[in-house]
Design a protein around this motif. Structure first.
Motif, PDB file in Angstrom:
ATOM      1  N   ASN A 100      15.690  16.813 -17.310  1.00 15.60           N
ATOM      2  CA  ASN A 100      15.093  17.854 -18.130  1.00 15.60           C
ATOM      3  C   ASN A 100      13.685  17.518 -18.613  1.00 15.60           C
ATOM      4  O   ASN A 100      12.886  18.405 -18.864  1.00 15.60           O
ATOM      5  CB  ASN A 100      15.963  18.101 -19.372  1.00 15.60           C
ATOM      6  CG  ASN A 100      17.386  18.431 -19.006  1.00 15.60           C
ATOM      7  OD1 ASN A 100      18.275  17.597 -19.140  1.00 15.60           O
ATOM      8  ND2 ASN A 100      17.609  19.640 -18.538  1.00 15.60           N
ATOM      9  N   TYR A 101      13.417  16.239 -18.766  1.00 10.23           N
ATOM     10  CA  TYR A 101      12.168  15.819 -19.406  1.00 10.23           C
ATOM     11  C   TYR A 101      11.388  14.900 -18.478  1.00 10.23           C
ATOM     12  O   TYR A 101      11.955  14.002 -17.845  1.00 10.23           O
ATOM     13  CB  TYR A 101      12.468  15.113 -20.737  1.00 10.23           C
ATOM     14  CG  TYR A 101      13.283  15.961 -21.668  1.00 10.23           C
ATOM     15  CD1 TYR A 101      14.637  15.714 -21.864  1.00 10.23           C
ATOM     16  CD2 TYR A 101      12.704  17.046 -22.332  1.00 10.23           C
ATOM     17  CE1 TYR A 101      15.395  16.504 -22.705  1.00 10.23           C
ATOM     18  CE2 TYR A 101      13.457  17.846 -23.178  1.00 10.23           C
ATOM     19  CZ  TYR A 101      14.798  17.568 -23.357  1.00 10.23           C
ATOM     20  OH  TYR A 101      15.542  18.368 -24.174  1.00 10.23           O
ATOM     21  N   TRP A 102      10.081  15.142 -18.467  1.00  5.82           N
ATOM     22  CA  TRP A 102       9.187  14.396 -17.579  1.00  5.82           C
ATOM     23  C   TRP A 102       7.932  13.983 -18.324  1.00  5.82           C
ATOM     24  O   TRP A 102       7.439  14.716 -19.188  1.00  5.82           O
ATOM     25  CB  TRP A 102       8.784  15.273 -16.386  1.00  5.82           C
ATOM     26  CG  TRP A 102       9.920  15.552 -15.463  1.00  5.82           C
ATOM     27  CD1 TRP A 102      10.880  16.525 -15.592  1.00  5.82           C
ATOM     28  CD2 TRP A 102      10.229  14.841 -14.263  1.00  5.82           C
ATOM     29  NE1 TRP A 102      11.757  16.448 -14.543  1.00  5.82           N
ATOM     30  CE2 TRP A 102      11.385  15.435 -13.716  1.00  5.82           C
ATOM     31  CE3 TRP A 102       9.639  13.772 -13.600  1.00  5.82           C
ATOM     32  CZ2 TRP A 102      11.968  14.974 -12.526  1.00  5.82           C
ATOM     33  CZ3 TRP A 102      10.209  13.323 -12.414  1.00  5.82           C
ATOM     34  CH2 TRP A 102      11.355  13.921 -11.894  1.00  5.82           C
ATOM     35  N   GLY A 103       7.422  12.820 -17.938  1.00  8.57           N
ATOM     36  CA  GLY A 103       6.126  12.410 -18.430  1.00  8.57           C
ATOM     37  C   GLY A 103       5.018  13.001 -17.570  1.00  8.57           C
ATOM     38  O   GLY A 103       5.284  13.694 -16.582  1.00  8.57           O
ATOM     39  N   GLN A 104       3.797  12.681 -17.917  1.00  5.92           N
ATOM     40  CA  GLN A 104       2.644  13.245 -17.212  1.00  5.92           C
ATOM     41  C   GLN A 104       2.282  12.450 -15.967  1.00  5.92           C
ATOM     42  O   GLN A 104       1.485  12.903 -15.153  1.00  5.92           O
ATOM     43  CB  GLN A 104       1.435  13.317 -18.154  1.00  5.92           C
ATOM     44  CG  GLN A 104       0.646  12.014 -18.313  1.00  5.92           C
ATOM     45  CD  GLN A 104       1.388  10.929 -19.078  1.00  5.92           C
ATOM     46  OE1 GLN A 104       2.409  11.180 -19.710  1.00  5.92           O
ATOM     47  NE2 GLN A 104       0.876   9.704 -19.011  1.00  5.92           N
ATOM     48  N   GLY A 105       2.839  11.254 -15.842  1.00  8.65           N
ATOM     49  CA  GLY A 105       2.594  10.426 -14.673  1.00  8.65           C
ATOM     50  C   GLY A 105       1.504   9.398 -14.902  1.00  8.65           C
ATOM     51  O   GLY A 105       0.605   9.589 -15.724  1.00  8.65           O
ATOM     52  N   THR A 106       1.608   8.308 -14.159  1.00 12.37           N
ATOM     53  CA  THR A 106       0.582   7.269 -14.192  1.00 12.37           C
ATOM     54  C   THR A 106       0.304   6.840 -12.744  1.00 12.37           C
ATOM     55  O   THR A 106       1.223   6.656 -11.955  1.00 12.37           O
ATOM     56  CB  THR A 106       1.009   6.076 -15.074  1.00 12.37           C
ATOM     57  OG1 THR A 106      -0.058   5.135 -15.169  1.00 12.37           O
ATOM     58  CG2 THR A 106       2.247   5.363 -14.528  1.00 12.37           C
ATOM     59  N   GLN A 107      -0.965   6.708 -12.428  1.00 13.02           N
ATOM     60  CA  GLN A 107      -1.368   6.425 -11.049  1.00 13.02           C
ATOM     61  C   GLN A 107      -1.241   4.936 -10.744  1.00 13.02           C
ATOM     62  O   GLN A 107      -1.735   4.090 -11.513  1.00 13.02           O
ATOM     63  CB  GLN A 107      -2.813   6.860 -10.813  1.00 13.02           C
ATOM     64  CG  GLN A 107      -3.361   6.533  -9.439  1.00 13.02           C
ATOM     65  CD  GLN A 107      -2.748   7.380  -8.344  1.00 13.02           C
ATOM     66  OE1 GLN A 107      -2.641   8.595  -8.477  1.00 13.02           O
ATOM     67  NE2 GLN A 107      -2.335   6.740  -7.248  1.00 13.02           N
ATOM     68  N   VAL A 108      -0.606   4.644  -9.630  1.00 10.22           N
ATOM     69  CA  VAL A 108      -0.549   3.274  -9.103  1.00 10.22           C
ATOM     70  C   VAL A 108      -1.200   3.301  -7.725  1.00 10.22           C
ATOM     71  O   VAL A 108      -0.785   4.069  -6.850  1.00 10.22           O
ATOM     72  CB  VAL A 108       0.900   2.767  -9.004  1.00 10.22           C
ATOM     73  CG1 VAL A 108       0.949   1.428  -8.277  1.00 10.22           C
ATOM     74  CG2 VAL A 108       1.515   2.644 -10.392  1.00 10.22           C
ATOM     75  N   PRO A 120       0.822  -1.229   0.000  1.00  6.09           N
ATOM     76  CA  PRO A 120       0.000   0.000   0.000  1.00  6.09           C
ATOM     77  C   PRO A 120       0.849   1.270   0.000  1.00  6.09           C
ATOM     78  O   PRO A 120       0.447   2.271  -0.607  1.00  6.09           O
ATOM     79  CB  PRO A 120      -0.798  -0.142   1.299  1.00  6.09           C
ATOM     80  CG  PRO A 120      -0.936  -1.611   1.494  1.00  6.09           C
ATOM     81  CD  PRO A 120       0.373  -2.183   1.023  1.00  6.09           C
ATOM     82  N   GLU A 121       2.005   1.231   0.617  1.00  7.27           N
ATOM     83  CA  GLU A 121       2.865   2.426   0.647  1.00  7.27           C
ATOM     84  C   GLU A 121       3.515   2.722  -0.707  1.00  7.27           C
ATOM     85  O   GLU A 121       4.167   3.756  -0.866  1.00  7.27           O
ATOM     86  CB  GLU A 121       3.943   2.300   1.730  1.00  7.27           C
ATOM     87  CG  GLU A 121       4.729   1.020   1.700  1.00  7.27           C
ATOM     88  CD  GLU A 121       4.195  -0.018   2.676  1.00  7.27           C
ATOM     89  OE1 GLU A 121       2.955  -0.192   2.747  1.00  7.27           O
ATOM     90  OE2 GLU A 121       5.018  -0.660   3.354  1.00  7.27           O
ATOM     91  N   ASP A 122       3.345   1.848  -1.682  1.00  6.91           N
ATOM     92  CA  ASP A 122       3.816   2.137  -3.041  1.00  6.91           C
ATOM     93  C   ASP A 122       2.805   2.982  -3.817  1.00  6.91           C
ATOM     94  O   ASP A 122       3.076   3.399  -4.944  1.00  6.91           O
ATOM     95  CB  ASP A 122       4.065   0.838  -3.811  1.00  6.91           C
ATOM     96  CG  ASP A 122       5.192   0.011  -3.233  1.00  6.91           C
ATOM     97  OD1 ASP A 122       5.051  -1.226  -3.161  1.00  6.91           O
ATOM     98  OD2 ASP A 122       6.226   0.607  -2.859  1.00  6.91           O
ATOM     99  N   THR A 123       1.645   3.226  -3.231  1.00  2.00           N
ATOM    100  CA  THR A 123       0.617   4.025  -3.888  1.00  2.00           C
ATOM    101  C   THR A 123       1.126   5.433  -4.142  1.00  2.00           C
ATOM    102  O   THR A 123       1.582   6.124  -3.227  1.00  2.00           O
ATOM    103  CB  THR A 123      -0.655   4.079  -3.025  1.00  2.00           C
ATOM    104  OG1 THR A 123      -1.204   2.768  -2.927  1.00  2.00           O
ATOM    105  CG2 THR A 123      -1.681   5.023  -3.629  1.00  2.00           C
ATOM    106  N   ALA A 124       1.070   5.850  -5.408  1.00  2.00           N
ATOM    107  CA  ALA A 124       1.592   7.165  -5.803  1.00  2.00           C
ATOM    108  C   ALA A 124       1.359   7.349  -7.296  1.00  2.00           C
ATOM    109  O   ALA A 124       0.996   6.410  -7.999  1.00  2.00           O
ATOM    110  CB  ALA A 124       3.085   7.266  -5.496  1.00  2.00           C
ATOM    111  N   VAL A 125       1.596   8.568  -7.743  1.00  2.00           N
ATOM    112  CA  VAL A 125       1.726   8.817  -9.175  1.00  2.00           C
ATOM    113  C   VAL A 125       3.186   8.583  -9.536  1.00  2.00           C
ATOM    114  O   VAL A 125       4.087   9.135  -8.889  1.00  2.00           O
ATOM    115  CB  VAL A 125       1.299  10.247  -9.542  1.00  2.00           C
ATOM    116  CG1 VAL A 125       1.518  10.491 -11.032  1.00  2.00           C
ATOM    117  CG2 VAL A 125      -0.156  10.496  -9.162  1.00  2.00           C
TER     118      VAL A 125
END
Length: 123
Positions: free
Chosen positions: A111-119, A88-93
């Protein structure tokens, strides 16, 4: 410019596995070190794992060592994050990041980032 798009997040139960993918477009991926960071609600963004340009060196936060594996396929411009024994503590974007640097745990160096994915990991 490099554009990063993450995928593979979702809702799982504790103990399950997920594999995240990050696909790069815009230019060749091979000159870039890449990393995964995560950010939980109310917390700062934290380093999870990183991989060198050629994939020969990998680095992990202590909290995920032995459970998560980072890999990359430069021919496919893709970096992967295999997450096993999720808690459960791995829950994050989860965010993918790239930079023309030596692999670093410092978010500011990328320099570059994605928009993120929810886990989300339920107990």
């Amino acid at each position: 410019q490099v554009q990063l798009v993450e995928s593979g997040g979702g809702l799982v139960q504790a103990g399950d596995s997920l594999r995240l993918s990050c696909v790069a477009s815009g230019r060749s991926f091979s000159p870039y070190s890449t990393a995964w960071f995560r950010q939980a609600p109310g917390k700062e963004r934290e380093f999870v794992t990183g991989i060198s340009r050629g994939g020969s060196s990998t680095y992990y936060a202590d909290s995920v060592k032995g459970r998560f594996t980072i890999s990359r396929d430069n021919a496919k411009n893709t970096v992967y994050l295999q997450m096993n024994s999720l808690k459960p503590e791995d829950t994050a974007v989860y965010y993918c990041a790239a930079g023309r640097i030596f692999t670093s745990a410092r978010a500011s160096e990328y320099n570059y980032w994605g928009q993120g994915t929810q886990v989300t990991v339920s107990s």
